[in-house]
Motif scaffolding. Sequence first.
Motif, PDB file in Angstrom:
ATOM      1  N   LEU A   1       0.842  -1.204   0.000  1.00 42.77           N
ATOM      2  CA  LEU A   1       0.000   0.000   0.000  1.00 42.77           C
ATOM      3  C   LEU A   1       0.868   1.242   0.000  1.00 42.77           C
ATOM      4  O   LEU A   1       0.581   2.222  -0.685  1.00 42.77           O
ATOM      5  CB  LEU A   1      -0.902   0.012   1.244  1.00 42.77           C
ATOM      6  N   ALA A   2       1.956   1.207   0.762  1.00 41.58           N
ATOM      7  CA  ALA A   2       2.840   2.359   0.886  1.00 41.58           C
ATOM      8  C   ALA A   2       3.490   2.731  -0.441  1.00 41.58           C
ATOM      9  O   ALA A   2       3.754   3.899  -0.699  1.00 41.58           O
ATOM     10  CB  ALA A   2       3.906   2.088   1.943  1.00 41.58           C
ATOM     11  N   VAL A   3       3.746   1.736  -1.294  1.00 39.66           N
ATOM     12  CA  VAL A   3       4.340   2.064  -2.591  1.00 39.66           C
ATOM     13  C   VAL A   3       3.272   2.293  -3.657  1.00 39.66           C
ATOM     14  O   VAL A   3       3.585   2.518  -4.812  1.00 39.66           O
ATOM     15  CB  VAL A   3       5.344   0.988  -3.073  1.00 39.66           C
ATOM     16  N   GLY A   4       2.011   2.238  -3.264  1.00 40.27           N
ATOM     17  CA  GLY A   4       0.934   2.578  -4.179  1.00 40.27           C
ATOM     18  C   GLY A   4       0.442   1.437  -5.040  1.00 40.27           C
ATOM     19  O   GLY A   4      -0.136   1.657  -6.102  1.00 40.27           O
ATOM     20  N   ALA A   5       0.632   0.207  -4.587  1.00 39.12           N
ATOM     21  CA  ALA A   5       0.167  -0.937  -5.363  1.00 39.12           C
ATOM     22  C   ALA A   5      -1.274  -1.275  -4.981  1.00 39.12           C
ATOM     23  O   ALA A   5      -1.740  -0.891  -3.913  1.00 39.12           O
ATOM     24  CB  ALA A   5       1.059  -2.145  -5.091  1.00 39.12           C
ATOM     25  N   ASN A   6      -1.961  -1.992  -5.861  1.00 36.74           N
ATOM     26  CA  ASN A   6      -3.267  -2.500  -5.466  1.00 36.74           C
ATOM     27  C   ASN A   6      -3.362  -4.018  -5.563  1.00 36.74           C
ATOM     28  O   ASN A   6      -4.416  -4.602  -5.404  1.00 36.74           O
ATOM     29  CB  ASN A   6      -4.388  -1.813  -6.248  1.00 36.74           C
ATOM     30  N   ALA A   7      -2.228  -4.656  -5.817  1.00 36.98           N
ATOM     31  CA  ALA A   7      -2.195  -6.121  -5.816  1.00 36.98           C
ATOM     32  C   ALA A   7      -0.772  -6.595  -5.556  1.00 36.98           C
ATOM     33  O   ALA A   7       0.189  -5.896  -5.856  1.00 36.98           O
ATOM     34  CB  ALA A   7      -2.682  -6.667  -7.159  1.00 36.98           C
ATOM     35  N   VAL A   8      -0.674  -7.772  -4.962  1.00 36.23           N
ATOM     36  CA  VAL A   8       0.641  -8.412  -4.810  1.00 36.23           C
ATOM     37  C   VAL A   8       0.549  -9.764  -5.487  1.00 36.23           C
ATOM     38  O   VAL A   8      -0.329 -10.573  -5.165  1.00 36.23           O
ATOM     39  CB  VAL A   8       1.025  -8.595  -3.329  1.00 36.23           C
ATOM     40  N   ILE A   9       1.431 -10.006  -6.455  1.00 41.62           N
ATOM     41  CA  ILE A   9       1.373 -11.276  -7.184  1.00 41.62           C
ATOM     42  C   ILE A   9       2.620 -12.104  -6.896  1.00 41.62           C
ATOM     43  O   ILE A   9       3.607 -11.596  -6.379  1.00 41.62           O
ATOM     44  CB  ILE A   9       1.195 -11.064  -8.699  1.00 41.62           C
ATOM     45  N   ASN A  10       2.540 -13.370  -7.286  1.00 48.73           N
ATOM     46  CA  ASN A  10       3.655 -14.303  -7.126  1.00 48.73           C
ATOM     47  C   ASN A  10       4.162 -14.364  -5.678  1.00 48.73           C
ATOM     48  O   ASN A  10       5.367 -14.327  -5.421  1.00 48.73           O
ATOM     49  CB  ASN A  10       4.784 -13.913  -8.073  1.00 48.73           C
ATOM     50  N   VAL A  11       3.227 -14.475  -4.756  1.00 48.41           N
ATOM     51  CA  VAL A  11       3.573 -14.490  -3.331  1.00 48.41           C
ATOM     52  C   VAL A  11       4.190 -15.832  -2.936  1.00 48.41           C
ATOM     53  O   VAL A  11       3.755 -16.880  -3.396  1.00 48.41           O
ATOM     54  CB  VAL A  11       2.312 -14.213  -2.481  1.00 48.41           C
TER      55      VAL A  11
END
Lengths: 151, 106
Positions: B70-80
């Motif tokens: 969120l802090a870097v402005g993303a709205n998704a995290v992939i390849n976790v």
Amino acid sequence: MSNLVLFLLLLVLGYSFGRYAEQRHYRSIIRREKEYSDVVLTTVRRPAPGVELTGSELVAGSVVISVDYFKRFLAGLRNLIGGRMTSYETLLDRGRREAILRMKQQAKARGANMVFNVKMETASISKDGGSALGSVEILAYGTATTVTIRE
Amino acid sequence: MLISNLEVVPGYNIVKHLGLVQGSTVRAKHVGRDIIAGLKNIFGGELSGYTELLQEAREEAVERMKQQALAVGANAVINVRFSTSSVTQGAAELFAYGTAVVVEEK
């Protein structure tokens, strides 16, 4: 002398309770595997073209499981002569199946029918600095989605 | 926030990569649980106290990873990915990492 008595007592306790627990666990695993057989797992990372996916969410299942005293003793003996360590094989087999079942359960609760990119991870959580394999943690995770095949 | 261990998000286009984000936590359970786990080591079977501990810790790690995304402005995290290591007696480190991206609906 009292040490020997304690040792034998632990062996007997481990054998009887461990055996009972394992049999009960296997029965429950087999029953639930039938129940959740409609959730399909795959290690494929990119869904094939022509299938439509709705929704995607990370699901995970984990379990920490341990062998009983008797089996640990057997494994210690086995270490001397080498070969297959059946007592640890069933431990890991039970753990993996249990972790997968918990992941499937989560996927089903979210209404998914498929889990993509399933990954498994095993970590040994032993108290005595890794000298003997005590308990293992097994984690299974993947992305749950609902798949509909386009005509 | 979408969390996925696929390389794509179904129904979305990836418009921007924002790099690696991660979250980790080291946790231990109170001594009572350790004693119960010690007993279970004799009888065999699931150590539910530890299962619970690791479950909570994993959720915490994912939460921290989300905060970073969120802090870097993303709205998704992939390849976790997840990883577990036991640091000292009775404590474990749980680590989650993935790629933060911005996705747009197709």
